[in-house]
Scaffold this motif. Structure first.
Motif, PDB file in Angstrom:
ATOM      1  N   PHE A  65      -0.091 -10.124   3.984  1.00 27.42           N
ATOM      2  CA  PHE A  65      -0.623  -9.697   5.275  1.00 27.42           C
ATOM      3  C   PHE A  65       0.414  -8.919   6.067  1.00 27.42           C
ATOM      4  O   PHE A  65       0.118  -7.860   6.634  1.00 27.42           O
ATOM      5  N   VAL A  66       1.653  -9.409   6.122  1.00 25.15           N
ATOM      6  CA  VAL A  66       2.702  -8.752   6.902  1.00 25.15           C
ATOM      7  C   VAL A  66       3.001  -7.364   6.349  1.00 25.15           C
ATOM      8  O   VAL A  66       3.089  -6.379   7.102  1.00 25.15           O
ATOM      9  N   THR A  67       3.179  -7.267   5.039  1.00 23.60           N
ATOM     10  CA  THR A  67       3.495  -5.976   4.440  1.00 23.60           C
ATOM     11  C   THR A  67       2.336  -4.987   4.587  1.00 23.60           C
ATOM     12  O   THR A  67       2.552  -3.796   4.838  1.00 23.60           O
ATOM     13  N   ASP A  68       1.109  -5.460   4.456  1.00 27.85           N
ATOM     14  CA  ASP A  68      -0.040  -4.567   4.583  1.00 27.85           C
ATOM     15  C   ASP A  68      -0.222  -4.104   6.025  1.00 27.85           C
ATOM     16  O   ASP A  68      -0.574  -2.943   6.268  1.00 27.85           O
ATOM     17  N   ALA A  69       0.027  -5.001   6.984  1.00 24.29           N
ATOM     18  CA  ALA A  69      -0.054  -4.616   8.394  1.00 24.29           C
ATOM     19  C   ALA A  69       1.003  -3.566   8.737  1.00 24.29           C
ATOM     20  O   ALA A  69       0.720  -2.593   9.444  1.00 24.29           O
ATOM     21  N   LEU A  70       2.222  -3.746   8.236  1.00 30.47           N
ATOM     22  CA  LEU A  70       3.277  -2.757   8.467  1.00 30.47           C
ATOM     23  C   LEU A  70       2.964  -1.435   7.768  1.00 30.47           C
ATOM     24  O   LEU A  70       3.260  -0.359   8.291  1.00 30.47           O
ATOM     25  N   TYR A  71       2.355  -1.525   6.598  1.00 31.18           N
ATOM     26  CA  TYR A  71       1.991  -0.328   5.839  1.00 31.18           C
ATOM     27  C   TYR A  71       0.982   0.526   6.608  1.00 31.18           C
ATOM     28  O   TYR A  71       1.116   1.751   6.671  1.00 31.18           O
ATOM     29  N   HIS A  72      -0.004  -0.104   7.219  1.00 28.55           N
ATOM     30  CA  HIS A  72      -1.012   0.637   7.976  1.00 28.55           C
ATOM     31  C   HIS A  72      -0.477   1.108   9.329  1.00 28.55           C
ATOM     32  O   HIS A  72      -0.963   2.110   9.864  1.00 28.55           O
ATOM     33  N   ALA A  73       0.493   0.386   9.888  1.00 30.20           N
ATOM     34  CA  ALA A  73       1.026   0.754  11.202  1.00 30.20           C
ATOM     35  C   ALA A  73       2.240   1.665  11.107  1.00 30.20           C
ATOM     36  O   ALA A  73       2.781   2.070  12.141  1.00 30.20           O
ATOM     37  N   PHE A  74       2.659   2.016   9.890  1.00 30.68           N
ATOM     38  CA  PHE A  74       3.908   2.764   9.714  1.00 30.68           C
ATOM     39  C   PHE A  74       3.854   4.134  10.391  1.00 30.68           C
ATOM     40  O   PHE A  74       4.757   4.486  11.160  1.00 30.68           O
ATOM     41  N   LEU A  75       2.828   4.911  10.127  1.00 33.76           N
ATOM     42  CA  LEU A  75       2.750   6.256  10.707  1.00 33.76           C
ATOM     43  C   LEU A  75       2.624   6.241  12.228  1.00 33.76           C
ATOM     44  O   LEU A  75       3.292   7.040  12.909  1.00 33.76           O
ATOM     45  N   PRO A  76       1.778   5.377  12.826  1.00 30.59           N
ATOM     46  CA  PRO A  76       1.772   5.325  14.299  1.00 30.59           C
ATOM     47  C   PRO A  76       3.129   4.960  14.885  1.00 30.59           C
ATOM     48  O   PRO A  76       3.538   5.532  15.908  1.00 30.59           O
ATOM     49  N   GLY A 119      -0.857  11.541   5.048  1.00 31.06           N
ATOM     50  CA  GLY A 119      -2.128  10.874   4.890  1.00 31.06           C
ATOM     51  C   GLY A 119      -3.081  11.576   3.950  1.00 31.06           C
ATOM     52  O   GLY A 119      -3.620  10.965   3.020  1.00 31.06           O
ATOM     53  N   TYR A 120      -3.265  12.897   4.168  1.00 32.41           N
ATOM     54  CA  TYR A 120      -4.253  13.634   3.394  1.00 32.41           C
ATOM     55  C   TYR A 120      -3.635  14.436   2.239  1.00 32.41           C
ATOM     56  O   TYR A 120      -4.186  14.446   1.139  1.00 32.41           O
ATOM     57  N   LYS A 121      -2.507  15.104   2.488  1.00 28.76           N
ATOM     58  CA  LYS A 121      -1.937  15.953   1.445  1.00 28.76           C
ATOM     59  C   LYS A 121      -1.324  15.132   0.316  1.00 28.76           C
ATOM     60  O   LYS A 121      -1.590  15.375  -0.868  1.00 28.76           O
ATOM     61  N   TYR A 122      -0.464  14.164   0.673  1.00 25.43           N
ATOM     62  CA  TYR A 122       0.225  13.366  -0.351  1.00 25.43           C
ATOM     63  C   TYR A 122      -0.363  11.968  -0.508  1.00 25.43           C
ATOM     64  O   TYR A 122      -0.023  11.269  -1.464  1.00 25.43           O
ATOM     65  N   SER A 123      -1.187  11.542   0.419  1.00 28.15           N
ATOM     66  CA  SER A 123      -1.855  10.227   0.349  1.00 28.15           C
ATOM     67  C   SER A 123      -0.855   9.087   0.149  1.00 28.15           C
ATOM     68  O   SER A 123      -1.062   8.175  -0.649  1.00 28.15           O
ATOM     69  N   VAL A 124       0.248   9.166   0.888  1.00 23.53           N
ATOM     70  CA  VAL A 124       1.281   8.132   0.786  1.00 23.53           C
ATOM     71  C   VAL A 124       0.945   6.938   1.669  1.00 23.53           C
ATOM     72  O   VAL A 124       1.159   5.785   1.287  1.00 23.53           O
ATOM     73  N   PHE A 125       0.392   7.211   2.864  1.00 21.40           N
ATOM     74  CA  PHE A 125       0.080   6.148   3.808  1.00 21.40           C
ATOM     75  C   PHE A 125      -1.385   6.244   4.218  1.00 21.40           C
ATOM     76  O   PHE A 125      -1.972   7.334   4.211  1.00 21.40           O
ATOM     77  N   PRO A 126      -1.992   5.115   4.588  1.00 19.72           N
ATOM     78  CA  PRO A 126      -3.390   5.134   5.038  1.00 19.72           C
ATOM     79  C   PRO A 126      -3.510   5.794   6.405  1.00 19.72           C
ATOM     80  O   PRO A 126      -2.572   5.789   7.199  1.00 19.72           O
ATOM     81  N   SER A 141      -6.374   5.151   8.396  1.00 21.50           N
ATOM     82  CA  SER A 141      -7.421   4.454   9.136  1.00 21.50           C
ATOM     83  C   SER A 141      -7.307   2.959   8.905  1.00 21.50           C
ATOM     84  O   SER A 141      -6.748   2.514   7.899  1.00 21.50           O
ATOM     85  N   TYR A 142      -7.815   2.202   9.861  1.00 19.17           N
ATOM     86  CA  TYR A 142      -7.936   0.748   9.811  1.00 19.17           C
ATOM     87  C   TYR A 142      -6.581   0.039   9.902  1.00 19.17           C
ATOM     88  O   TYR A 142      -5.521   0.637   9.749  1.00 19.17           O
ATOM     89  N   ARG A 143      -6.664  -1.255  10.170  1.00 16.04           N
ATOM     90  CA  ARG A 143      -5.471  -2.064  10.397  1.00 16.04           C
ATOM     91  C   ARG A 143      -4.988  -2.764   9.141  1.00 16.04           C
ATOM     92  O   ARG A 143      -3.804  -3.046   8.987  1.00 16.04           O
ATOM     93  N   LEU A 144      -5.925  -3.063   8.237  1.00 21.23           N
ATOM     94  CA  LEU A 144      -5.602  -3.769   7.005  1.00 21.23           C
ATOM     95  C   LEU A 144      -6.425  -3.186   5.861  1.00 21.23           C
ATOM     96  O   LEU A 144      -7.467  -2.565   6.073  1.00 21.23           O
ATOM     97  N   SER A 145      -5.949  -3.424   4.663  1.00 19.96           N
ATOM     98  CA  SER A 145      -6.698  -3.009   3.478  1.00 19.96           C
ATOM     99  C   SER A 145      -7.860  -3.964   3.251  1.00 19.96           C
ATOM    100  O   SER A 145      -7.808  -5.130   3.668  1.00 19.96           O
ATOM    101  N   PRO A 146      -8.920  -3.503   2.598  1.00 18.72           N
ATOM    102  CA  PRO A 146     -10.052  -4.402   2.303  1.00 18.72           C
ATOM    103  C   PRO A 146      -9.606  -5.595   1.460  1.00 18.72           C
ATOM    104  O   PRO A 146      -8.855  -5.450   0.496  1.00 18.72           O
ATOM    105  N   GLY A 147     -10.056  -6.762   1.853  1.00 20.62           N
ATOM    106  CA  GLY A 147      -9.731  -7.977   1.118  1.00 20.62           C
ATOM    107  C   GLY A 147      -8.512  -8.721   1.629  1.00 20.62           C
ATOM    108  O   GLY A 147      -8.265  -9.860   1.229  1.00 20.62           O
ATOM    109  N   VAL A 148      -7.730  -8.097   2.528  1.00 15.21           N
ATOM    110  CA  VAL A 148      -6.540  -8.755   3.087  1.00 15.21           C
ATOM    111  C   VAL A 148      -6.939  -9.481   4.362  1.00 15.21           C
ATOM    112  O   VAL A 148      -7.440  -8.872   5.308  1.00 15.21           O
TER     113      VAL A 148
END
Length: 334
Positions: free
Chosen positions: A187-198, A163-170, A172-179
């Protein structure tokens, strides 16, 4: 079987009633908090007592001056209508907050649990088939190591590294702004992208223990008489592994699958706070920080009900999944 279903249903109803009653008692016994502060503020501003009680009732879902049995009756009636009061922290009802946040928490927890059991079933079966080999020993050690790592420790490490060192995944938050939520690929890909690390933090820390359980089940099934008979009949190993071993070894894990989803909902408090993922766990933590009793009790009630329902569904459907339970024969071959 009818008596079995009736007993399980009665036990589930009693458990839910007990949880609701305890929640009602906790609301009355918890001292201070924002509602007390609100009452003092309204008194200083010159509001009449009836109007103050009406405002407090809106937030707490109780009539402050009513007798205890009236308060309890009103509380039960309001819950049956989906009214859990109004949050003091957010200018919304608790039901609306839970209704918005719960699908996101369920999405993360169900996805992670399905992946955990998919990996565990394959991994555990391979360990059992190669019992005593280097693969079995190495996998068993790795499973023990992974299961000993708390998911929140792994989550913090993932946030720091990816998240912080390589900034590969977000982080915070469930979706990117504007989605916007909807049935779209974005929507599906962005939701999976934000939920990947959890999801990864839950899968890595939970797959090892379930794989060991699957290994034990498979080894037990491999020693059954019907497996030996199938081998003596010359049946292909693939058929034996799928229809005789795998099918029977998975059955005891069915109950664990449903209950793990319920327990993961409780663990979402820490996980969602680490990733700033606005689910029910995140809002529960915010309620704890702000002493928002209606929000805390509402989410606590929802999580408890989810766990009770998961166990109840597992109890009612296990006899359908495994017909041997009805007959009382645990060694019957399919």
């Amino acid at each position: 079987m009818v008596n079995y279903y009736l007993k399980r249903t009665g036990r589930a109803i009693f458990t839910l009633w007990l949880v609701v009653t305890l929640t009602f008692g906790m609301i009355r016994l918890l001292p201070g908090g924002p509602l007390t502060q609100l009452r003092g503020k309204l008194i200083r501003q010159g509001y009449p007592p009836q109007q103050i009680n009406s405002i407090i009732e809106t937030y707490q879902n109780l009539q402050p001056d009513a007798p205890l049995y009236v308060q309890y009756s009103d509380y039960i009636t309001a819950l049956l209508h989906g009214n859990m009061g109004k949050s003091f922290t957010y200018p919304r009802t608790v039901a609306s907050i839970v209704g918005e946040a719960l699908p996101w928490t369920i999405f993360v927890m169900v996805t992670a649990t399905v992946i955990i059991f998919a990996i565990a079933i394959v991994w555990g079966a391979l360990m059992a088939y190669r019992e005593g080999s280097r693969f079995d020993m190495g996998s068993s050690i790795l499973s023990i190591i992974l299961s000993s790592i708390p998911f929140y420790v792994l989550a913090i490490a993932l946030v720091i590294v990816f998240g912080y060192k390589y900034s590969v995944f977000p982080v915070s938050y469930r979706l990117s702004p504007g989605v916007e939520p909807g049935l779209s690929l974005q929507f599906v890909t962005d939701a999976l992208y934000h939920a990947f690390l959890p999801i990864v933090s839950l899968v890595v820390s939970g797959a090892g223990l379930q794989a060991l359980a699957m290994r034990g089940n498979s080894i037990q099934v491999l020693g059954e008489d019907y497996v030996r008979v199938a081998r003596l009949r010359g049946l292909p190993d693939r058929r034996i592994s799928v229809w005789y071993v795998g099918r029977n070894a998975i059955l005891p894990m069915y109950t664990g699958f449903l209950t793990l989803i319920g327990f993961n909902l409780g663990g979402s408090v820490i996980l969602e706070q680490i990733f700033t993922y606005p689910g029910v766990g995140y809002y529960l933590f915010q309620g704890l920080q702000n002493r928002d009793y209606p929000l805390m009790m509402g989410i606590f009630l929802v999580i408890t009900v989810a766990l009770v329902l998961a166990v109840f569904i597992a109890d009612l459907t296990y006899g359908i999944i495994d017909p041997r339970v009805k007959s009382g024969d645990s060694n019957e071959a399919y």
